[in-house]
Design a protein around this motif. Structure first.
Motif, mmCIF file in Angstrom:
data_model
loop_
_atom_site.group_PDB
_atom_site.id
_atom_site.type_symbol
_atom_site.label_atom_id
_atom_site.label_comp_id
_atom_site.label_asym_id
_atom_site.label_seq_id
_atom_site.Cartn_x
_atom_site.Cartn_y
_atom_site.Cartn_z
ATOM 1 N N SER A 169 0.834 -1.207 0.000
ATOM 2 C CA SER A 169 0.000 0.000 0.000
ATOM 3 C C SER A 169 0.868 1.257 0.000
ATOM 4 N N SER A 170 2.158 1.105 -0.257
ATOM 5 C CA SER A 170 3.103 2.222 -0.146
ATOM 6 C C SER A 170 2.705 3.424 -0.991
ATOM 7 N N ALA A 171 2.234 3.188 -2.223
ATOM 8 C CA ALA A 171 1.887 4.304 -3.104
ATOM 9 C C ALA A 171 0.737 5.128 -2.539
ATOM 10 N N PHE A 172 -0.231 4.475 -1.890
ATOM 11 C CA PHE A 172 -1.348 5.229 -1.313
ATOM 12 C C PHE A 172 -0.933 5.925 -0.019
ATOM 13 N N GLN A 173 0.049 5.369 0.693
ATOM 14 C CA GLN A 173 0.604 6.093 1.839
ATOM 15 C C GLN A 173 1.232 7.393 1.346
ATOM 16 N N ALA A 174 1.941 7.308 0.217
ATOM 17 C CA ALA A 174 2.554 8.505 -0.365
ATOM 18 C C ALA A 174 1.501 9.499 -0.832
ATOM 19 N N LEU A 175 0.436 8.983 -1.436
ATOM 20 C CA LEU A 175 -0.642 9.840 -1.929
ATOM 21 C C LEU A 175 -1.354 10.540 -0.778
ATOM 22 N N GLY A 176 -1.614 9.798 0.296
ATOM 23 C CA GLY A 176 -2.280 10.375 1.457
ATOM 24 C C GLY A 176 -1.453 11.474 2.099
ATOM 25 N N ASN A 177 -0.141 11.265 2.164
ATOM 26 C CA ASN A 177 0.732 12.274 2.733
ATOM 27 C C ASN A 177 0.730 13.532 1.872
ATOM 28 N N ALA A 178 0.774 13.338 0.553
ATOM 29 C CA ALA A 178 0.729 14.482 -0.354
ATOM 30 C C ALA A 178 -0.573 15.265 -0.187
ATOM 31 N N MET A 179 -1.692 14.553 -0.059
ATOM 32 C CA MET A 179 -2.987 15.215 0.143
ATOM 33 C C MET A 179 -2.986 16.043 1.422
ATOM 34 N N ALA A 180 -2.402 15.488 2.485
ATOM 35 C CA ALA A 180 -2.375 16.191 3.767
ATOM 36 C C ALA A 180 -1.561 17.484 3.665
ATOM 37 N N TRP A 181 -0.419 17.426 3.005
ATOM 38 C CA TRP A 181 0.410 18.616 2.817
ATOM 39 C C TRP A 181 -0.342 19.670 2.004
ATOM 40 N N LEU A 182 -0.997 19.241 0.933
ATOM 41 C CA LEU A 182 -1.725 20.174 0.077
ATOM 42 C C LEU A 182 -2.878 20.823 0.829
ATOM 43 N N ARG A 183 -3.640 20.030 1.562
ATOM 44 C CA ARG A 183 -4.779 20.577 2.296
ATOM 45 C C ARG A 183 -4.321 21.541 3.397
#
Length: 407
Positions: A169-183
């Motif tokens: 699930s590493s790619a979605f962990q990366a995606l979730g982190n990116a979303m958090a930074w953007l928000r």
């Protein structure tokens, strides 16, 4: 969990790139199997390796800079997909002029389960043979090596570069982190995704040792999610990367309808179980991840038109995910789709490639039919697909789900 984010702010996917056994385009799906055969040790195993044209592009990239000639294949795959995503987003043409340096930077968040697998094995073999390793051995095999080279190639000088490893699930962990930074407003643009090049003799031997590898020949579509016994896991390589931005919802009114991809939610689930290669029979971590993603999205269950399954082709794993889906959606499940029968299981890149596949389905309203008996759904034409949930899960009891839509 309910949606605590402002409905006026959306995370959109400006561009995306990919490379896999299908090459660098999803415009056409061939009728012949993209799998090939690799002899490793005593075993001849089916694998999902890059086709010749994509391999040529990768080698051209490797030769393009002296520094790139030493990089692991995992890193190069990430660079290849990131360049395509950056170009599709228009980020490689001009950068905005702004007194705020965050406006001019591209941050990077990349997932990979194994990281620099090939180079690590090469350096270790050299150590056993020579008793020493080159100075570059350590920096070229750290996990952070993945995101930092993607950031360098994208021309980022001060943006974040973050590498994540949480098995498949590493790619979605990366995606979730990116979303958090953007928000949070900590950056304005993110390249996020996953990359993996695990087709080494040692990694293939590990998968064979677990007892899950497919017995079917390469030409017979050996990876068969949802087909039941026997286990049909097949290892593949690839990467997918997404160019993300935060925008105001009102700005989408200026865009053509169904042309803007919106990342509505990223949910995570975890369960601590004794078996680090297994999962609970009812997929508790899947349930948690899906419900969290649904809560962020704010959509009703009936508004999810399809699910791109994690479904690795292992009977126990496939059954647990189906049980989790029934627990969340009831017996009337959405359409069930998969791309692993076309590209194999790419470990840390698999979630990103599944999301790329989901976006392709939303854009074209078409998807290929598996040429073997399976519980995957076939096209019904009953209604257009507007929103898709994508699942991922990995060893150690972790799962992640993403909801994406076209607006």
């Amino acid at each position: 969990m309910t949606n605590s984010f402002s409905p006026d702010e959306l995370i959109v996917i400006r561009g995306r790139g990919r490379v896999s056994a299908l090459g660098q385009s999803l415009d056409t799906f061939g009728t012949s199997s993209p799998f090939t055969t690799r002899q490793t040790g005593l075993h001849s195993l089916p694998i999902a390796a890059l086709p010749p044209e994509a391999e040529a592009a990768l080698q051209e990239l490797r030769r393009s800079q002296t520094a790139y000639r030493q990089l692991d294949r995992t890193v190069l795959l990430g660079l290849l997909a990131s360049r395509q995503a950056t170009s599709a987003a228009g980020w490689d043409n001009a950068r905005p002029v702004s007194p705020d340096p965050r406006e001019a930077e591209i941050s990077v968040s990349m997932g990979s389960s194994r990281g620099a697998t090939g180079r690590l094995e090469e350096f270790h073999a050299e150590f056993l043979r020579e008793g020493s390793v080159p100075v570059a051995a350590s920096p070229l095999t750290t996990l952070g090596n993945v995101a930092s080279w993607v950031a360098y190639d994208a021309g980022s000088t001060g943006g974040a570069n973050l590498s994540h490893s949480s098995t498949c699930s590493s790619a979605f962990q990366a995606l979730g982190n990116a979303m958090a930074w953007l928000r949070a407003g900590m950056t304005t643009r993110f390249l996020a995704g996953g990359t993996e090049a695990p087709l080494t003799d040692f990694t293939l031997a590990q998968m064979q040792a677990i007892g899950i590898y497919s017995p079917f020949a390469a030409q017979d579509f050996p990876c068969r999610p949802g087909a039941g016994k026997p286990s049909t896991f097949v290892l593949g390589e690839g990467a997918a990367v997404f160019a993300l931005e935060k925008v105001f919802a009102a700005s989408l009114a200026e865009q053509p309808r169904n042309q803007v991809a919106v990342l509505e939610g990223v949910g995570f689930g975890f369960e601590a179980i004794g078996s680090k290669t297994g999962l609970s029979v009812d997929g508790k971590h899947f349930q948690q991840a899906m419900r969290q993603a649904l809560g962020q999205s704010g959509c009703a269950l009936h508004e999810v038109d399809a699910v791109v399954l994690h479904s690795p082709g292992t009977p126990a794993g496939d059954a647990a995910e189906r049980a989790a889906l029934r627990a969340v959606f009831g017996e009337a499940l959405p359409l069930l789709l998969s791309n692993k029968w076309l590209i194999g299981h790419t470990l840390g890149a698999s979630a990103a490639l599944s999301l790329d596949f989901a976006l392709h389905v939303l854009e074209t309203q078409q998807w290929p039919r598996p040429p073997f008996p399976t519980d995957l759904s076939v096209p019904s034409g009953a209604r257009p697909l507007r929103r898709i949930l994508v699942n991922a899960a990995g060893f150690g009891g972790n799962a992640a789900s993403v909801i994406v839509s076209l607006r």
